[in-house]
Design an enzyme around this catalytic site. Structure first.
Site, PDB file in Angstrom:
ATOM      1  N   CYS A  56       0.826  -1.214   0.000  1.00 23.28           N
ATOM      2  CA  CYS A  56       0.000   0.000   0.000  1.00 23.28           C
ATOM      3  C   CYS A  56       0.859   1.261   0.000  1.00 23.28           C
ATOM      4  O   CYS A  56       0.471   2.277  -0.572  1.00 23.28           O
ATOM      5  CB  CYS A  56      -0.901   0.027   1.232  1.00 23.28           C
ATOM      6  N   ASN A  57       2.009   1.184   0.657  1.00 23.66           N
ATOM      7  CA  ASN A  57       2.813   2.383   0.868  1.00 23.66           C
ATOM      8  C   ASN A  57       4.019   2.511  -0.045  1.00 23.66           C
ATOM      9  O   ASN A  57       4.681   3.548  -0.043  1.00 23.66           O
ATOM     10  CB  ASN A  57       3.294   2.447   2.325  1.00 23.66           C
ATOM     11  N   ILE A 199      -7.587  -6.196   6.803  1.00 25.77           N
ATOM     12  CA  ILE A 199      -8.990  -6.230   7.235  1.00 25.77           C
ATOM     13  C   ILE A 199      -9.118  -7.003   8.542  1.00 25.77           C
ATOM     14  O   ILE A 199      -9.897  -6.620   9.437  1.00 25.77           O
ATOM     15  CB  ILE A 199      -9.883  -6.851   6.139  1.00 25.77           C
TER      16      ILE A 199
END
Length: 428
Positions: A56-57, A199
């Site tokens: 994600c980063n 999640i």
């Protein structure tokens, strides 16, 4: 052989750009093949090595190549692969050679370069990247050694410092934001889209607030049901999302989809059905799961992974002493690795010297065997063999001394004097 890391991350590029250079898992192996091919050719002295880390980063390319133009070639490849204009991508890219690449890998795995300082999820993500590169046949001596030491350094940093203590995770930050919108999470219905590790972490934090209802929507029904049951929730098919979205006050999404799964129109209908009661939405996916235009709706509070980073950074300042300790450990280990790398640079030279010496030896032995076969005196043959080997073996150093410039000759004389002093010893 040189090490090189090319990449963009949450420090250098917004999520809108990071999502455009992300690599879905199924694309990494074929991407590695095309990436390595830019350095394959008649001029390549050794096989290139490569690994791709995409989270994600960050999206990072780790390389080992003898191509002196590797930096430009790697950036151009990344631009072409993702159909991005080089002028749009290049200002956000960092290129780290040799010790800088090593230091960066150590810092990333230790959680020092993460949005959540000291977080441990990155270690698993790096191990997955290494495993994928290994399965693709893209790793070799240099990157294997780099990553082995990277994981050892990460373990040392986490076991000897407090770098991970009291860290505010992305999941915890999501709960804090929700509490700013709603007085009590316990009164809200929460929907999680996806069933991956992120999640699962979010569900753990939200479940601790005892929400009115906890629901999981996932593409794979079995996995979604298994996660929901852990938190006394229920699962729904992902296909029901458009018609059920209005039921939920809080929606957290993090899937591996390459395209948004929640569009502006669907959220507009949900807001209308809710009679404009607010919806809190968190999009932790890169590429994003929720169309960014959704955030412009009056009754929707949409936060991305970058938005949560601001809250996460609030808790980072208190751990600067641990950061200094970790940086000191990393610096020592970088120097150790560079010593190994310097030693490796001698290996091809030594191998070439052995090969050349063996060629000379074989030629002279063959000549001596012919002399013996025609009846020459064995003692004379041995004498001729030894003289021929001596002359040929010292020809290279002698030629180098004769051709050396005056400023280099003294250095060569000193080096060769020391060499022959040791190699000429007759001690047993």
């Amino acid at each position: 052989m040189q090490l090189l890391t090319i990449g963009i991350n949450h420090h250098t590029a917004p999520v809108a750009l990071r999502e455009r250079v992300a690599f879905p898992l199924e694309q990494i192996k074929p991407a590695l093949d095309t990436f390595k091919s830019i350095w394959l050719g008649p001029s390549a002295r050794t096989a290139p090595e490569a690994a791709i880390l995409s989270t994600c980063n960050r999206t990072e390319l780790y390389c080992a190549t003898d191509d002196q133009a590797a930096r430009e070639a790697a950036i151009q490849w990344l631009s072409r692969y993702h159909n991005l204009p080089i002028g749009e991508l290049a200002p956000h890219v960092y290129a780290l050679p040799q010790s800088e690449a090593v230091r960066h890998a150590f810092r990333v795995a230790s959680g020092l370069d993460s949005m959540v300082l000291g977080e441990t999820q990155i270690v698993g993500q790096m191990k997955d990247a290494v495993r994928t590169a290994s399965e693709a046949g893209a790793l070799g001596t240099y990157l294997n050694q780099l990553f082995q030491r990277t994981f050892a350094v990460a373990k040392e940093v986490r076991s000897t410092t407090e770098i991970g203590a009291q860290s505010v995770s992305m999941a915890a930050a999501a709960v804090r934001l929700a509490q700013r919108i709603f007085d009590k999470v316990a009164n809200q219905r929460v929907l999680f889209i996806g069933a991956g590790e992120m999640i699962e972490l979010c569900a753990t934090h939200f479940a601790a607030q005892q929400p009115k209802e906890l629901v999981v929507a996932n593409r794979t029904a079995e996995r979604g049901t298994r996660l929901a049951e852990r938190f006394n929730g229920r699962a729904i098919p992902l296909s029901e999302l458009p018609s059920r979205m209005h039921e939920f006050d809080i929606i957290v999404s993090c899937t591996a989809s390459t395209l948004p799964i929640i569009g502006l129109g669907a959220v507009e209908r949900a807001v209308k059905a809710r009679r404009h009661r607010p919806i809190f939405m968190v999009d932790l996916a890169v590429p994003r799961d929720i169309e960014p235009e959704v955030g412009q709706l009056e009754d929707v509070f949409l936060y991305t992974v970058d938005d949560l980073g601001a809250i996460v950074r609030e808790g980072n300042a208190s751990r600067q002493a641990a950061v200094a300790q970790a940086e000191a450990i990393i610096e020592t280990r970088v120097q150790n690795f560079m010593q190994w790398l310097d030693a490796r640079s001698i290996v091809p030279v030594i191998r070439h010297m052995h090969t050349q010496a063996d060629v000379l030896r074989r030629a002279e032995v063959e000549r001596a065997q012919k002399m013996l076969a025609r009846g020459d005196d064995p003692a004379a043959v041995l004498e001729a063999l030894s003289q021929a080997l001596t002359n040929k073996l010292i020809h290279g150093p002698t030629h180098a001394l004769n051709r050396a410039s005056s400023e280099n000759r003294d250095t060569l004389i000193e080096l060769m004097s020391g060499f022959y002093k040791h190699s000429g010893s007759t001690e047993r």
